[in-house]
Design a protein around this motif. Structure first.
Motif, mmCIF file in Angstrom:
data_model
loop_
_atom_site.group_PDB
_atom_site.id
_atom_site.type_symbol
_atom_site.label_atom_id
_atom_site.label_comp_id
_atom_site.label_asym_id
_atom_site.label_seq_id
_atom_site.Cartn_x
_atom_site.Cartn_y
_atom_site.Cartn_z
ATOM 1 N N SER A 9 0.987 -1.484 -0.046
ATOM 2 C CA SER A 9 -0.069 0.182 0.088
ATOM 3 C C SER A 9 0.646 1.127 -0.103
ATOM 4 C CB SER A 9 -0.951 0.021 1.213
ATOM 5 O OG SER A 9 0.160 0.136 2.400
ATOM 6 N N PHE A 10 2.129 1.161 0.416
ATOM 7 C CA PHE A 10 3.094 2.230 0.519
ATOM 8 C C PHE A 10 3.819 2.560 -0.802
ATOM 9 C CE2 PHE A 10 1.828 3.583 4.636
ATOM 10 C CZ PHE A 10 1.987 2.429 5.420
ATOM 11 N N VAL A 11 3.732 1.182 -1.731
ATOM 12 C CA VAL A 11 4.710 1.220 -2.847
ATOM 13 C C VAL A 11 3.897 1.517 -3.940
ATOM 14 C CG1 VAL A 11 6.257 -0.370 -4.167
ATOM 15 C CG2 VAL A 11 6.147 -0.441 -1.608
ATOM 16 N N GLU A 12 2.566 1.187 -4.369
ATOM 17 C CA GLU A 12 1.842 1.450 -5.341
ATOM 18 C C GLU A 12 1.723 2.604 -6.010
ATOM 19 O OE1 GLU A 12 -1.926 -0.552 -5.099
ATOM 20 O OE2 GLU A 12 -2.423 0.322 -3.025
ATOM 21 N N ASN A 13 1.711 3.411 -4.883
ATOM 22 C CA ASN A 13 1.277 5.323 -5.323
ATOM 23 C C ASN A 13 2.732 5.609 -5.151
ATOM 24 O OD1 ASN A 13 -1.030 4.929 -6.137
ATOM 25 N ND2 ASN A 13 -1.836 4.517 -4.182
ATOM 26 N N LEU A 14 3.837 5.057 -5.176
ATOM 27 C CA LEU A 14 5.156 5.837 -4.519
ATOM 28 C C LEU A 14 5.483 7.213 -5.410
ATOM 29 C CD1 LEU A 14 7.300 5.442 -2.362
ATOM 30 C CD2 LEU A 14 8.473 4.238 -3.915
ATOM 31 N N THR A 15 5.148 7.064 -6.710
ATOM 32 C CA THR A 15 5.674 8.060 -7.675
ATOM 33 C C THR A 15 4.965 9.090 -7.738
ATOM 34 O OG1 THR A 15 4.467 6.925 -9.421
ATOM 35 C CG2 THR A 15 6.712 6.547 -9.263
ATOM 36 N N GLU A 16 3.583 9.181 -7.111
ATOM 37 C CA GLU A 16 2.799 10.295 -7.053
ATOM 38 C C GLU A 16 2.572 11.051 -5.358
ATOM 39 O OE1 GLU A 16 1.521 7.453 -8.381
ATOM 40 O OE2 GLU A 16 1.854 8.002 -10.608
ATOM 41 N N SER A 17 2.779 9.964 -4.486
ATOM 42 C CA SER A 17 2.533 10.225 -3.016
ATOM 43 C C SER A 17 3.501 10.659 -2.221
ATOM 44 C CB SER A 17 1.858 9.280 -2.368
ATOM 45 O OG SER A 17 1.583 9.523 -0.975
ATOM 46 N N ILE B 283 7.186 7.614 4.059
ATOM 47 C CA ILE B 283 7.169 6.241 4.865
ATOM 48 C C ILE B 283 8.187 5.516 4.416
ATOM 49 C CG2 ILE B 283 5.612 4.348 5.337
ATOM 50 C CD1 ILE B 283 4.695 6.680 6.730
ATOM 51 N N VAL B 284 8.308 5.003 3.108
ATOM 52 C CA VAL B 284 9.308 4.186 2.585
ATOM 53 C C VAL B 284 10.645 4.549 2.970
ATOM 54 C CG1 VAL B 284 10.164 3.038 0.443
ATOM 55 C CG2 VAL B 284 7.587 3.265 0.944
ATOM 56 N N SER B 285 11.018 5.677 2.805
ATOM 57 C CA SER B 285 12.175 6.166 3.057
ATOM 58 C C SER B 285 12.738 6.140 4.541
ATOM 59 C CB SER B 285 12.472 7.814 2.599
ATOM 60 O OG SER B 285 13.700 8.285 3.182
ATOM 61 N N SER B 286 11.506 6.460 5.487
ATOM 62 C CA SER B 286 11.865 6.243 6.859
ATOM 63 C C SER B 286 12.005 4.630 7.258
ATOM 64 C CB SER B 286 10.596 6.802 7.813
ATOM 65 O OG SER B 286 10.510 8.030 7.583
ATOM 66 N N ILE B 287 11.447 3.943 6.695
ATOM 67 C CA ILE B 287 11.432 2.457 6.793
ATOM 68 C C ILE B 287 12.779 1.922 6.495
ATOM 69 C CG2 ILE B 287 10.405 0.205 6.486
ATOM 70 C CD1 ILE B 287 7.699 1.447 6.207
ATOM 71 N N THR B 288 13.379 2.516 5.342
ATOM 72 C CA THR B 288 14.528 1.929 4.714
ATOM 73 C C THR B 288 15.570 2.372 5.739
ATOM 74 O OG1 THR B 288 13.449 2.089 2.462
ATOM 75 C CG2 THR B 288 15.941 2.107 2.604
ATOM 76 N N GLY B 289 15.761 3.664 6.108
ATOM 77 C CA GLY B 289 16.583 4.116 6.841
ATOM 78 C C GLY B 289 16.833 3.240 8.121
ATOM 79 N N ILE B 290 15.643 2.999 8.734
ATOM 80 C CA ILE B 290 15.837 2.410 10.076
ATOM 81 C C ILE B 290 16.197 0.835 9.776
ATOM 82 C CG2 ILE B 290 14.256 1.307 11.954
ATOM 83 C CD1 ILE B 290 12.597 4.082 11.946
ATOM 84 N N ALA B 291 15.695 0.543 8.755
ATOM 85 C CA ALA B 291 16.025 -1.109 8.224
ATOM 86 C C ALA B 291 17.634 -1.253 8.187
ATOM 87 C CB ALA B 291 15.261 -1.618 7.064
ATOM 88 N N LYS B 292 18.117 -0.294 7.462
ATOM 89 C CA LYS B 292 19.660 -0.395 7.126
ATOM 90 C C LYS B 292 20.377 0.038 8.293
ATOM 91 C CE LYS B 292 19.663 0.874 2.211
ATOM 92 N NZ LYS B 292 20.309 1.830 1.135
ATOM 93 N N GLU B 293 19.902 0.924 9.204
ATOM 94 C CA GLU B 293 20.579 1.090 10.487
ATOM 95 C C GLU B 293 20.833 -0.139 11.204
ATOM 96 O OE1 GLU B 293 22.807 3.360 13.195
ATOM 97 O OE2 GLU B 293 21.946 4.073 11.285
ATOM 98 N N LEU B 294 19.677 -0.999 11.077
ATOM 99 C CA LEU B 294 19.738 -2.259 11.970
ATOM 100 C C LEU B 294 20.069 -3.465 11.077
ATOM 101 C CD1 LEU B 294 16.070 -2.161 13.438
ATOM 102 C CD2 LEU B 294 18.341 -1.372 14.614
ATOM 103 N N GLY B 295 20.882 -3.199 9.895
ATOM 104 C CA GLY B 295 21.435 -4.225 9.226
ATOM 105 C C GLY B 295 20.403 -4.949 8.552
ATOM 106 N N LEU B 296 19.065 -4.856 8.363
ATOM 107 C CA LEU B 296 18.088 -5.870 7.740
ATOM 108 C C LEU B 296 18.155 -5.669 6.244
ATOM 109 C CD1 LEU B 296 15.343 -4.804 10.364
ATOM 110 C CD2 LEU B 296 16.882 -6.795 10.347
ATOM 111 N N ARG B 297 17.506 -6.559 5.545
ATOM 112 C CA ARG B 297 17.342 -6.510 4.133
ATOM 113 C C ARG B 297 15.966 -5.849 3.949
ATOM 114 N NH1 ARG B 297 18.971 -12.664 2.575
ATOM 115 N NH2 ARG B 297 21.258 -12.664 2.786
ATOM 116 N N ILE B 298 15.796 -5.305 2.767
ATOM 117 C CA ILE B 298 14.680 -4.326 2.549
ATOM 118 C C ILE B 298 14.079 -5.205 1.353
ATOM 119 C CG2 ILE B 298 13.327 -2.318 2.396
ATOM 120 C CD1 ILE B 298 16.267 -1.254 3.575
ATOM 121 N N VAL B 299 12.705 -5.355 1.523
ATOM 122 C CA VAL B 299 11.999 -5.870 0.157
ATOM 123 C C VAL B 299 10.630 -4.691 -0.200
ATOM 124 C CG1 VAL B 299 10.854 -7.532 -1.191
ATOM 125 C CG2 VAL B 299 12.674 -8.019 0.227
ATOM 126 N N ALA B 300 10.544 -4.413 -1.183
ATOM 127 C CA ALA B 300 9.233 -3.532 -1.470
ATOM 128 C C ALA B 300 8.470 -4.286 -2.221
ATOM 129 C CB ALA B 300 9.602 -2.329 -2.291
#
Length: 819
Positions: A741-749, A755-772
């Motif tokens: 739901s956060f990815v399908e309208n990513l280019t317009e919203s 939201i996706v940027s925040s999730i990605t930053g936190i995940a990278k800080e924790l050393g987690l893989r990220i899949v959209a």
């Protein structure tokens, strides 16, 4: 050198280098900072007792193997080098060997590839086995320490006494022992006598004379009073040395043994304390010699055996406790400590713990047995066993126990049909809302009591949960079942609710199912009764209805039950078809990644494919979700498990809430891994926040066991729940899948991008893989690439297709026949 491609054209050269590295104890690692993958050479794996196929190319692998005390230092060394603050990585650390011991390695590495801006892209290094060197260093330290202690222990004074001259000669250490300042070595004959403690003087002088008369070495201990008045204990070794032209000399050594005497006194006091302690504790303690005779027993042991300590001392252990326990006790002294339960000793149950007594040379000299009274503990265990099968509120059987009774009844259903009554209370929620849960609980207890008193002999009555009950009537037909149902309805209606000030009486709707087929599953049997219960509620409540295939009513429950029955048959007939959808790298979105999420489709007998939305909810309602998940795991691993490593294939399985709440899930997975030969590192599990919160502790235990085994665990639909970020802290997961739901309208919203940027930053800080998830166009791929998301999934990247077809297309020719 290519450390992972055995078909590389430089095989000969690679083999030569690998042999050289292996002989030198060098393990090579190659870390790609762009992808996060780290490859390990075969010698590196063998250094830790593994085969190359045991490991995935995972940068976090070494973090799972490294000693906890070394982890922070090793990470810091790598960070310093990658940031340009050091010329290379060089760290000594410990890695866990396959058999459990720690291997010391010298880890050296350096950046070997950078981009145009100088940013590190690739780090290569070697790890050298320095375990023997470390052992040698430890041994050297021990030798040096023993040498130092030997020198300190040898700090004794030397003296001699000239008999003719009546003159003593003391070296500097002797003078120091007596507290004298440095001075001439010759001292008067009275110097020694003058320092003797008055209480020891007579004995000491007499024993010294023995050396003169017997020409033997004399060792004696006594007290002296030093020059400063301090009393010290000393030990003297004296021997007469004759000479031809004189009366001879008395020579000897002296050393201060005050600390030894103090230690001996302390040891004696400690022994006394131990003796008092053993005599005071409630646990029975018995020690035996190497021949199995009792050498000590405390009062508790004598009381336990109803004999005196005098009677027990010297008695053979076998005669006191019997040959069986004596044999076990004897074995325990040879092997490892163990527990056994002994009954019949006076009264009660005792837990016996056996430990060997070893001499300083390691030889067996006896054993110690402790007996703990666990009578109360055994009672509690029985109570826990009862609680495991009974509902705490009503005292009735719980769902687990009812399922067992139901399965037992089904076995002989062909010869002895039985009835199931599924009971759902009417208006119970209103009672809880109006009078409170305490009143609701009391009403449930009264219902359990009232109904139980009116059931026929042999009936099995259980509370399934909430306001739902079930009754199993052995050897019953429809007429008898309806009669019992009427009785139950009346018993529920008769519950007196005046204590709640609620005027509307409770009622219940009952579904009846007659089971006469031994091939039916317990879930299907209960589903039939549940379906009939829905029909009873639809018909007006406070009544019963009987399940039949030709019923004129169709409810959502009946439709679901039929779908579940069809699902059961489909699994038996292998009509569950496995599909797969690739998870691809955002950097290379149209290239094979080797990572596949497995999806299930139900195929009708006419060949029509039924989507998961039409059968998964029914499976979850009737408790079949766990069975379906297990079938999928067994099927996929059974077919592809042995080739996953060679085919660079990772399979991901979605786990439902029911599956995740099953405490036997991990033993099942572990068994499937061993049976199919699947590399655990090639298995991924996807769980949702909803599934995790359903039974957090059980889910958490499963995730931790899967992670320790090397499996990937991904938190699916991340961001869709309010507690998503909290679960990053509470679960040891390895990756997250951002909700579509956060990815399908990513280019317009802008909101979705934030939201996706925040999730990605936190995940990278924790050393987690990220899949959209739910990537539908190229613009979304580019946007995700800019944000820093590493992996993606969606129709734009790959549409789900039959798993067999997908794997077949990607397999090397040499593996296609085996697949």
């Amino acid at each position: 050198m290519n450390i992972n491609n055995p078909t590389d054209t430089s095989t000969c050269e690679s083999d030569t280098w690998e042999c050289a590295l292996d002989a030198a104890g060098l393990g090579v690692w190659d870390w790609d900072l762009r992808t996060g993958q780290c490859k390990y050479s075969e010698p590196w794996c063998r250094m830790l007792g593994y085969e190359r196929r045991d490991f995935a190319d995972d940068a976090e692998l070494w973090l799972m193997l490294i000693h906890p005390d070394d982890r922070e230092r090793a990470i810091h060394s790598g960070d310093l080098h990658i940031s340009g603050k050091t010329d290379r990585i060089e760290t000594e650390l410990r890695l866990r060997h396959k058999d459990g011991h720690w291997v010391w390695v010298l880890d050296r590495g350096a950046v070997v590839e950078r981009d145009q801006t100088g940013r590190p892209l690739r780090v290569v290094g070697v790890q050298t086995d320095i375990t023997r060197q470390k052992q040698a260093e430890r041994n050297l330290r021990r030798v040096n320490e023993r040498f130092r202690l030997a020198l300190a222990a040898a700090g004794m004074g030397i003296w001699h006494f000239d008999i003719d001259r009546q003159q003593s000669n003391w070296d500097a250490r002797t003078r120091e022992v007596f507290g004298l300042a440095p001075g001439p070595e010759d001292v008067g004959s009275t110097a020694w006598h003058g320092h003797l403690h008055p209480d020891d003087q007579e004995r000491t002088e007499r024993e010294h004379l023995q050396a003169l008369t017997n020409s033997t070495e004399v060792t004696l201990r006594y007290r002296i009073i030093r020059q400063d008045g301090e009393i010290r204990h000393v030990e003297t070794l004296a021997k007469f040395v004759p000479e031809e032209d004189s009366s001879g000399f008395l020579v000897g050594t002296i050393r201060d043994v005050t600390d030894e005497v103090s230690a001996a006194d302390a040891l004696l006091a400690e022994k006394e304390r131990y003796k008092v302690t053993l005599e005071s504790i409630s646990d029975a303690v018995i020690s035996t010699d190497v021949d199995g005779r009792i050498t000590f027993c405390n009062p508790a042991a004598a009381k336990m055996l109803a004999r005196t300590q005098t009677e027990l001392n010297g008695a053979p252990f076998a005669e006191v406790f019997g040959a069986e326990l004596a044999e076990a006790e004897s074995q325990a002294t040879v092997d490892i400590d163990g527990d056994c339960t002994v009954t019949g000793l006076k009264s009660g149950i005792f837990k016996c713990r056996r430990s060997p007594i070893l001499s300083s040379s390691g030889e067996l000299s006896g054993s110690v047995c402790t007996f703990q009274d666990v009578t109360e503990e055994a009672k509690r265990q029985r109570e826990l066993a009862y609680a495991a099968r009974h509902d705490a509120l009503s005292g009735l059987l719980n769902r687990v126990a009812f399922d067992e009774e139901l399965e037992n009844a089904i076995v002989s259903a062909d010869q002895t049909p039985f009835a199931i009554l599924y009971i759902d209370l009417d208006h119970f929620k209103a009672l809880n809302d109006y009078a409170g849960h305490a009143a609701g609980d009391e009403a449930l207890r009264m219902i359990a009591t009232g109904v139980s008193q009116n059931l026929p002999a042999g009936a099995v009555f259980a509370r399934l949960g909430g306001d739902e009950f079930a009754i199993l009537l052995p050897a019953s037909n429809e007429v008898a079942a309806k009669r019992t149902a009427d009785t139950v309805i009346e018993a529920v209606r008769s519950v007196d609710l005046r204590f709640t000030d609620v005027r509307q009486p409770l009622g219940c709707s009952i579904g009846i199912a007659i089971i006469n087929d031994a091939s039916v599953t317990s879930a299907d049997a209960l589903a039939r009764a549940d379906d009939a219960c829905y029909a009873a509620k639809s018909a007006g409540r406070s009544r019963h209805s009987t399940f039949a295939e030709n019923n004129n009513f169709l409810t959502s429950g009946l439709t679901a039950a039929r779908r579940v029955a069809e699902l059961t048959e489909a699994m038996d007939e292998s009509r569950i078809k496995l599909f797969g959808q690739e998870i691809r790298s955002i950097e290379a979105p149209h290239e094979w990644s080797g990572r596949i999420e497995i999806l299930a489709r139900l195929q009708n007998r006419d060949g029509k494919i039924i989507p998961p939305g039409d059968f998964i909810p029914a499976a979850e309602r009737f408790g079949m979700a766990s069975t379906l998940d297990r079938w999928i795991i067994n099927s996929a691993l059974g077919k592809y498990g042995s080739i996953m490593e060679a085919a660079d294939l990772t399979l991901g399985f979605n786990l439902s809430a029911q599956t995740l709440c099953d405490p036997q899930l991990w033993p099942f997975v572990e068994s499937a891994i061993k049976k199919t030969g699947t590399p655990a590192a090639r298995i991924a599990f996807e769980i949702t926040e909803t599934a995790a919160v359903t039974c957090f502790e059980t889910a958490n235990q499963f995730v931790r066991k899967a992670r320790r085994r090397g499996c990937t665990v991904c938190l699916d639909d991340f961001g869709s729940g309010l507690s998503s970020f909290d679960y990053l802290r509470r679960f040891p997961i390895t990756c997250i899948k951002i909700d579509g739901s956060f990815v399908e309208n990513l280019t317009e919203s802008r909101f979705d991008r934030a939201i996706v940027s925040s999730i990605t930053g936190i995940a990278k800080e924790l050393g987690l893989r990220i899949v959209a998830e739910k990537i539908e166009d190229e613009a979304t791929v580019e946007q995700l690439r800019q944000i820093g998301v590493t992996f993606g999934q969606g129709f734009h990247l790959h549409r789900p297709e039959p798993l067999a077809k997908l794997v077949e297309r990607r397999l090397p020719t040499s593996l296609k026949q085996s697949a």
